[in-house]
Design a protein around this motif. Sequence first.
Motif, mmCIF file in Angstrom:
data_model
loop_
_atom_site.group_PDB
_atom_site.id
_atom_site.type_symbol
_atom_site.label_atom_id
_atom_site.label_comp_id
_atom_site.label_asym_id
_atom_site.label_seq_id
_atom_site.Cartn_x
_atom_site.Cartn_y
_atom_site.Cartn_z
ATOM 1 N N TYR A 190 -16.190 23.787 -27.449
ATOM 2 C CA TYR A 190 -16.507 22.887 -26.346
ATOM 3 C C TYR A 190 -16.451 21.408 -26.741
ATOM 4 O O TYR A 190 -16.719 20.553 -25.918
ATOM 5 N N CYS A 191 -16.131 21.099 -27.982
ATOM 6 C CA CYS A 191 -16.091 19.706 -28.432
ATOM 7 C C CYS A 191 -14.988 18.936 -27.715
ATOM 8 O O CYS A 191 -13.856 19.393 -27.624
ATOM 9 N N GLY A 192 -15.339 17.767 -27.205
ATOM 10 C CA GLY A 192 -14.360 16.899 -26.554
ATOM 11 C C GLY A 192 -13.972 17.329 -25.159
ATOM 12 O O GLY A 192 -12.990 16.844 -24.615
ATOM 13 N N LYS A 193 -14.715 18.203 -24.533
ATOM 14 C CA LYS A 193 -14.361 18.728 -23.214
ATOM 15 C C LYS A 193 -14.953 17.923 -22.069
ATOM 16 O O LYS A 193 -14.535 18.073 -20.939
ATOM 17 N N VAL A 194 -15.933 17.046 -22.345
ATOM 18 C CA VAL A 194 -16.577 16.282 -21.290
ATOM 19 C C VAL A 194 -15.823 14.971 -21.107
ATOM 20 O O VAL A 194 -15.667 14.196 -22.039
ATOM 21 N N ASN A 195 -15.354 14.732 -19.905
ATOM 22 C CA ASN A 195 -14.671 13.478 -19.593
ATOM 23 C C ASN A 195 -15.626 12.598 -18.810
ATOM 24 O O ASN A 195 -15.997 12.907 -17.687
ATOM 25 N N LEU A 196 -16.044 11.489 -19.415
ATOM 26 C CA LEU A 196 -16.988 10.580 -18.785
ATOM 27 C C LEU A 196 -16.244 9.386 -18.205
ATOM 28 O O LEU A 196 -15.281 8.892 -18.788
ATOM 29 N N GLU A 197 -16.712 8.927 -17.052
ATOM 30 C CA GLU A 197 -16.106 7.759 -16.426
ATOM 31 C C GLU A 197 -16.703 6.470 -16.973
ATOM 32 O O GLU A 197 -16.081 5.420 -16.909
ATOM 33 N N LYS A 198 -17.942 6.530 -17.483
ATOM 34 C CA LYS A 198 -18.617 5.357 -18.030
ATOM 35 C C LYS A 198 -18.929 5.609 -19.498
ATOM 36 O O LYS A 198 -18.860 6.736 -19.983
ATOM 37 N N GLU A 199 -19.335 4.544 -20.174
ATOM 38 C CA GLU A 199 -19.768 4.669 -21.560
ATOM 39 C C GLU A 199 -21.105 5.415 -21.601
ATOM 40 O O GLU A 199 -21.952 5.211 -20.721
ATOM 41 N N LEU A 229 -23.756 4.993 -23.414
ATOM 42 C CA LEU A 229 -24.914 4.115 -23.494
ATOM 43 C C LEU A 229 -25.256 3.524 -22.136
ATOM 44 O O LEU A 229 -26.431 3.389 -21.778
ATOM 45 N N THR A 230 -24.252 3.215 -21.342
ATOM 46 C CA THR A 230 -24.477 2.689 -19.994
ATOM 47 C C THR A 230 -25.131 3.750 -19.112
ATOM 48 O O THR A 230 -26.056 3.454 -18.353
ATOM 49 N N ILE A 231 -24.669 4.966 -19.215
ATOM 50 C CA ILE A 231 -25.265 6.070 -18.446
ATOM 51 C C ILE A 231 -26.735 6.249 -18.831
ATOM 52 O O ILE A 231 -27.609 6.401 -17.972
ATOM 53 N N LEU A 239 -30.056 5.798 -16.405
ATOM 54 C CA LEU A 239 -31.014 6.885 -16.190
ATOM 55 C C LEU A 239 -32.436 6.440 -16.522
ATOM 56 O O LEU A 239 -33.384 6.817 -15.845
ATOM 57 N N ARG A 240 -32.575 5.642 -17.554
ATOM 58 C CA ARG A 240 -33.915 5.168 -17.932
ATOM 59 C C ARG A 240 -34.459 4.150 -16.943
ATOM 60 O O ARG A 240 -35.667 4.016 -16.780
ATOM 61 N N ASN A 241 -33.570 3.414 -16.291
ATOM 62 C CA ASN A 241 -34.013 2.381 -15.357
ATOM 63 C C ASN A 241 -34.206 2.920 -13.935
ATOM 64 O O ASN A 241 -34.550 2.155 -13.046
ATOM 65 N N GLU A 242 -34.000 4.200 -13.696
ATOM 66 C CA GLU A 242 -34.192 4.768 -12.367
ATOM 67 C C GLU A 242 -35.628 4.642 -11.885
ATOM 68 O O GLU A 242 -35.877 4.545 -10.702
ATOM 69 N N TRP A 243 -36.589 4.662 -12.792
ATOM 70 C CA TRP A 243 -37.990 4.672 -12.425
ATOM 71 C C TRP A 243 -38.515 3.282 -12.063
ATOM 72 O O TRP A 243 -39.608 3.157 -11.562
#
Length: 54
Positions: free
Chosen positions: A32-41, A43-45, A49-53
């Motif tokens: 499963y290595c390298g199978k996730v394609n992210l649109e953003k970096e 660290l930005t994601i 997520l941390r700033n949602e609250w």
Amino acid sequence: MITIIKKGADNINIQKALESVSIRKGVNAFKYCGKVNLEKEPLTIQKNLRNEWE
């Protein structure tokens, strides 16, 4: 999987119970290595997520 061996069971019954348990082999994580394609970096994601609250 749970195998129940009752008190007083003889060796034949214990051996049958142990033989019926299949030993599970590990998972190939490299498959499963390298199978996730992210649109953003990543660290930005994480920061979003941390700033949602707030």
